[in-house]
Enzyme design. Structure first.
Site, short mmCIF file in Angstrom:
data_model
loop_
_atom_site.label_atom_id
_atom_site.label_comp_id
_atom_site.label_asym_id
_atom_site.label_seq_id
_atom_site.Cartn_x
_atom_site.Cartn_y
_atom_site.Cartn_z
CB SER A 1 -3.29 -11.63 0.65
OG SER A 1 -2.96 -13.18 -0.42
CE LYS B 1 -0.86 -11.36 4.19
NZ LYS B 1 -0.78 -10.62 3.40
CB THR B 2 0.60 -6.90 0.90
OG1 THR B 2 0.26 -8.34 0.89
CG2 THR B 2 1.59 -5.91 1.22
#
Length: 266
Positions: free
Chosen positions: A72, A209-210
């Protein structure tokens, strides 16, 4: 940008310019960062690098240059592409199809903000169908992002391992995003910056963001982004082996400990 042909012809030149214009940064294997990983009992890497000239800190430089599935973290670039192509506009809504999915937060209508923060797979797959494989391939070349294996599924290539990137590659991409040197308009950059912000304190702002590539054994967890302080901007990219979902919070925990260890946040 409905017709991407013109800027995509410049892709090789853009990649070359990004390389030539990148400021000189000295990489330093860092014992403080190594200690954090050792104490957490996990295998992984982290790179922390300044926007301009200076010293970059790294744990496991060899791993930092190995490519792993993007998962992601690709939503950073994917959001820019979708906005630039008009696949979605700020304020648009993703209408839930009623299918109950494994993440409770996905089971309902979504905004672009919530889809990004919740890593809503079905939302970004809807965007992928609107963008299409051909445009993705050209944008990936134009932005020098990762390594794409062909052929690929336009709705799963960031999930199934077809698209891979290194922690070092994430750093260079994030710097280009921050400099706004990629082929996207101001509106796309501004929207991404707004939805990517994780926190704002009197001392720093954090955009991140992970990611979790769960299909491998072990899986790969990501946390990438940047920190803005009064003393400058620092970029970070962490990936680590994930053997069970209970280890996922270590992505943010280790990153924050590393940023504190280097005096970037307090």
């Amino acid at each position: 940008m409905s017709d991407v042909a013109h800027p995509m012809f410049r892709s090789a030149l853009i990649c070359l310019c990004l390389f030539l214009l990148a400021p000189a940064v000295a990489w330093s294997e860092d014992t403080d960062l190594g200690r954090i990983f050792s104490e957490a009992g996990v295998t992984g890497t982290i790179v922390i690098a300044p926007l301009h000239e200076g010293e970059a800190f790294v744990h496991d430089e060899g791993r930092s240059r190995r490519k792993f599935p993007v998962a992601s973290t690709f939503k950073i670039l994917n959001t820019l592409i979708a906005l630039e192509e008009g696949a979605i506009a700020e304020g648009d809504t993703f209408t839930w199809d009623g299918v109950v999915r494994e993440v409770p937060g996905w089971n309902g209508d979504q905004t672009l903000d919530s889809a990004f923060k919740l890593s809503c797979v079905w939302c970004y797959q809807a965007l992928a169908r609107r963008v299409g494989a051909a445009k993705y391939q050209r944008y990936l070349a134009a932005t020098c992002y990762g390594e794409l294996s062909l052929p690929f599924d336009e709705t799963a290539f960031w999930l199934d391992g077809s698209l891979r990137i290194s922690a070092a590659g994430q750093i260079e991409f994030l710097k280009a995003v921050h400099r706004r040197s990629l082929p996207f308009g101001t509106a796309a950059y501004e929207t991404l910056r707004r939805i990517m912000r994780v926190e704002q304190t009197p001392r720093h702002g954090l955009w991140a963001k992970t990611g979790w590539a769960a299909r491998g054994d072990p899986g790969i967890g990501w946390y990438v982004g940047y920190v803005e302080t009064a003393r400058g901007t620092w970029f970070f990219a962490l990936n680590l082996d994930i053997r069970n979902p209970g280890e996922l919070p270590l992505r943010q925990k280790i990153t924050r400990e590393a940023l504190r260890a280097k005096g970037i946040i307090h």
